[in-house]
Design a protein around this motif. Structure first.
Motif, PDB file in Angstrom:
ATOM      1  N   ILE A 210      31.935  19.417  94.381  1.00 51.97           N
ATOM      2  CA  ILE A 210      31.840  20.352  93.263  1.00 51.97           C
ATOM      3  C   ILE A 210      32.059  19.641  91.930  1.00 51.97           C
ATOM      4  CG2 ILE A 210      34.281  20.986  93.392  1.00 51.97           C
ATOM      5  CD1 ILE A 210      33.440  23.856  92.643  1.00 51.97           C
ATOM      6  N   THR A 211      32.887  18.611  91.907  1.00 52.56           N
ATOM      7  CA  THR A 211      33.171  17.921  90.650  1.00 52.56           C
ATOM      8  C   THR A 211      31.932  17.232  90.077  1.00 52.56           C
ATOM      9  OG1 THR A 211      33.960  16.061  91.979  1.00 52.56           O
ATOM     10  CG2 THR A 211      35.606  17.573  91.114  1.00 52.56           C
ATOM     11  N   THR A 212      31.026  16.820  90.953  1.00 48.49           N
ATOM     12  CA  THR A 212      29.775  16.210  90.510  1.00 48.49           C
ATOM     13  C   THR A 212      28.757  17.259  90.101  1.00 48.49           C
ATOM     14  OG1 THR A 212      30.153  14.355  92.024  1.00 48.49           O
ATOM     15  CG2 THR A 212      27.922  14.628  91.172  1.00 48.49           C
ATOM     16  N   ALA A 213      28.698  18.343  90.858  1.00 44.32           N
ATOM     17  CA  ALA A 213      27.656  19.360  90.649  1.00 44.32           C
ATOM     18  C   ALA A 213      27.987  20.366  89.562  1.00 44.32           C
ATOM     19  CB  ALA A 213      27.397  20.100  91.967  1.00 44.32           C
ATOM     20  N   LEU A 214      29.267  20.562  89.281  1.00 46.40           N
ATOM     21  CA  LEU A 214      29.658  21.637  88.367  1.00 46.40           C
ATOM     22  C   LEU A 214      29.057  21.503  86.970  1.00 46.40           C
ATOM     23  CD1 LEU A 214      31.312  24.217  88.224  1.00 46.40           C
ATOM     24  CD2 LEU A 214      33.318  22.838  87.627  1.00 46.40           C
ATOM     25  N   PRO A 215      29.015  20.333  86.345  1.00 40.85           N
ATOM     26  CA  PRO A 215      28.408  20.256  85.006  1.00 40.85           C
ATOM     27  C   PRO A 215      26.945  20.674  84.980  1.00 40.85           C
ATOM     28  CG  PRO A 215      29.733  18.306  85.437  1.00 40.85           C
ATOM     29  CD  PRO A 215      29.633  19.047  86.729  1.00 40.85           C
ATOM     30  N   GLN A 216      26.168  20.251  85.999  1.00 38.32           N
ATOM     31  CA  GLN A 216      24.749  20.645  86.045  1.00 38.32           C
ATOM     32  C   GLN A 216      24.587  22.145  86.308  1.00 38.32           C
ATOM     33  OE1 GLN A 216      25.822  17.918  87.781  1.00 38.32           O
ATOM     34  NE2 GLN A 216      24.814  16.261  86.677  1.00 38.32           N
ATOM     35  N   HIS A 217      25.489  22.704  87.099  1.00 40.20           N
ATOM     36  CA  HIS A 217      25.436  24.147  87.357  1.00 40.20           C
ATOM     37  C   HIS A 217      25.743  24.938  86.094  1.00 40.20           C
ATOM     38  CE1 HIS A 217      25.980  27.913  89.619  1.00 40.20           C
ATOM     39  NE2 HIS A 217      27.110  28.088  88.945  1.00 40.20           N
ATOM     40  N   ARG A 218      26.721  24.472  85.351  1.00 40.59           N
ATOM     41  CA  ARG A 218      27.124  25.201  84.149  1.00 40.59           C
ATOM     42  C   ARG A 218      26.058  25.163  83.059  1.00 40.59           C
ATOM     43  NH1 ARG A 218      33.491  23.268  84.162  1.00 40.59           N
ATOM     44  NH2 ARG A 218      34.311  25.077  85.298  1.00 40.59           N
ATOM     45  N   ASP A 219      25.324  24.050  82.976  1.00 40.80           N
ATOM     46  CA  ASP A 219      24.289  23.997  81.937  1.00 40.80           C
ATOM     47  C   ASP A 219      22.917  24.450  82.443  1.00 40.80           C
ATOM     48  OD1 ASP A 219      23.090  21.855  83.289  1.00 40.80           O
ATOM     49  OD2 ASP A 219      23.973  20.341  81.997  1.00 40.80           O
ATOM     50  N   GLY A 220      22.844  24.880  83.713  1.00 38.49           N
ATOM     51  CA  GLY A 220      21.606  25.445  84.251  1.00 38.49           C
ATOM     52  C   GLY A 220      20.593  24.437  84.751  1.00 38.49           C
ATOM     53  N   ALA A 221      20.950  23.150  84.754  1.00 34.67           N
ATOM     54  CA  ALA A 221      19.999  22.138  85.228  1.00 34.67           C
ATOM     55  C   ALA A 221      19.785  22.243  86.730  1.00 34.67           C
ATOM     56  CB  ALA A 221      20.498  20.742  84.868  1.00 34.67           C
ATOM     57  N   LEU A 222      20.853  22.512  87.485  1.00 36.12           N
ATOM     58  CA  LEU A 222      20.813  22.736  88.919  1.00 36.12           C
ATOM     59  C   LEU A 222      21.620  23.992  89.226  1.00 36.12           C
ATOM     60  CD1 LEU A 222      21.474  19.079  90.174  1.00 36.12           C
ATOM     61  CD2 LEU A 222      19.264  20.248  90.058  1.00 36.12           C
ATOM     62  N   LYS A 223      21.486  24.475  90.469  1.00 39.00           N
ATOM     63  CA  LYS A 223      22.186  25.712  90.800  1.00 39.00           C
ATOM     64  C   LYS A 223      22.977  25.551  92.091  1.00 39.00           C
ATOM     65  CE  LYS A 223      21.598  30.702  91.386  1.00 39.00           C
ATOM     66  NZ  LYS A 223      20.644  31.836  91.386  1.00 39.00           N
ATOM     67  N   MET A 224      24.275  25.819  92.018  1.00 38.23           N
ATOM     68  CA  MET A 224      25.109  25.867  93.214  1.00 38.23           C
ATOM     69  C   MET A 224      24.953  27.245  93.847  1.00 38.23           C
ATOM     70  SD  MET A 224      28.584  23.799  92.165  1.00 38.23           S
ATOM     71  CE  MET A 224      29.234  25.164  91.207  1.00 38.23           C
TER      72      MET A 224
END
Length: 330
Positions: A210-224
């Motif tokens: 989650i620590t790697t994916a969370l920034p991209q999820h928050r800015d909408g680049a990727l989706k968790m």
């Protein structure tokens, strides 16, 4: 009476009496010099970041510097062996995680240490959930839809991990077994290495920390769309738990805790554990830790007995995942 007292005083000055008294004095005075926390990975990763957040607070409580020492190499084995071979005096402590303590013994035929024999757990500090991430244009944007989409195309939906035998790879295997999704595992060299392929659309999904994916999820680049926990996080209510699609307790999480060399006296272990737990209870530190996606261990997991139970539970689940993946020790 005076003669008896003089005799007792003389006895206390003999070398033998002084040697007998020394362990008790050393025990009460511990620590008398800096304590090193050995991180078996390079600087800048999640494990390294977390222990550097809490080490200054531990130092204040122990009255000695608590120094973080990075000893990367061999998937965490080099730093782990360093502590296993250290003097059991409380001055060399391992910052341990799933890799060297659970996964490597299942996947490597020869290890220079035995996690169960060579270490004494001090306390669990953190859990770092693994999350399922999908590309922004992938047709399935919820966890149930993703599982249904993959089941209709067995072996065709690729899901990346940080490498064969890592915790996020093993979680893919457990998710496949629980749901019949039939995801195709694609190992990358490290956590986050698959992100460029996800962003370009060349890769459908990834199981990542989650620590790697969370920034991209928050800015909408990727989706968790899924998280390896028994229930949803209050801070991420939009991300479903894997338990919701049938994976018992949500599967594996990455854990981080402190361990001493086997044979370390109870006194130093208790003092380190108390300082560690006190640091974890600090509201300001908790906020920093949780803001990047990590979870603080439950109080009962922060004890030696509680941490040992966590390790044993993870070993059982990881062993099952290794069998599902058809992996053999090499």
């Amino acid at each position: 009476m005076q003669i008896a007292r003089r005799g007792l005083a003389a006895l206390m000055l003999t070398p033998l009496a002084q040697r007998l008294a020394r362990p008790a004095l050393a025990q009460s005075a511990w620590p008398e010099r800096p304590i090193r926390l050995v991180v078996p990975f390079g600087a800048g990763g999640n494990l390294d970041t977390l222990i550097r957040i809490v080490s200054p607070s531990m130092s204040q409580r122990l009255g000695q510097p608590v120094v973080v020492e990075n000893r990367p190499g061999a998937g965490g084995n080099l730093g782990t062996e360093n502590v296993a071979r250290a003097a059991p005096d409380g001055y060399s402590i391992l910052v341990g995680s799933n890799g060297a303590l659970v996964n490597n013994p299942l996947l490597m035929a020869r290890l220079p240490f035995d996690p169960a024999r060579d270490f004494a757990p001090i306390g669990l500090g953190f859990r770092t959930p693994n999350v399922l991430v999908v590309a922004p244009r992938f047709p399935a944007q919820t966890l149930p839809d993703f599982v249904a989409y993959a089941k209709a195309r067995p072996g065709q939906v690729a899901c990346a991990s940080a490498g064969t035998g890592t915790t996020n790879h093993l979680l893919i295997e457990l998710l496949n077994a629980a749901t019949g999704a039939g995801l195709l595992h694609v190992p990358y060299r490290s956590s986050g290495a698959a992100t460029p392929d996800m962003l370009s659309g060349a890769l459908a999904s990834s199981m990542d920390q989650i620590t790697t994916a969370l920034p991209q999820h928050r800015d909408g680049a990727l989706k968790m769309i899924g998280i390896g926990l028994p229930e949803r996080l209050a801070s991420l209510p939009e991300v479903a738990s894997f338990a919701e699609v049938g994976l018992e307790n949500g599967g594996l999480t990455s854990f981080i805790g402190l361990l001493a060399p086997a044979g370390t006296p109870a006194g130093p272990i208790a003092k380190i554990q108390a300082a560690f737990s006190a640091a974890l209870a600090d509201p300001a530190l908790r906020q920093r830790i949780e803001a990047i996606g990590n979870l603080i261990a439950k109080p009962e997991e922060q004890t030696p007995e509680g941490f040992n139970r966590v390790i044993e539970s993870e070993r059982i689940l990881s062993r099952r995942a290794v069998q599902l993946a058809g992996l053999k020790p090499e």
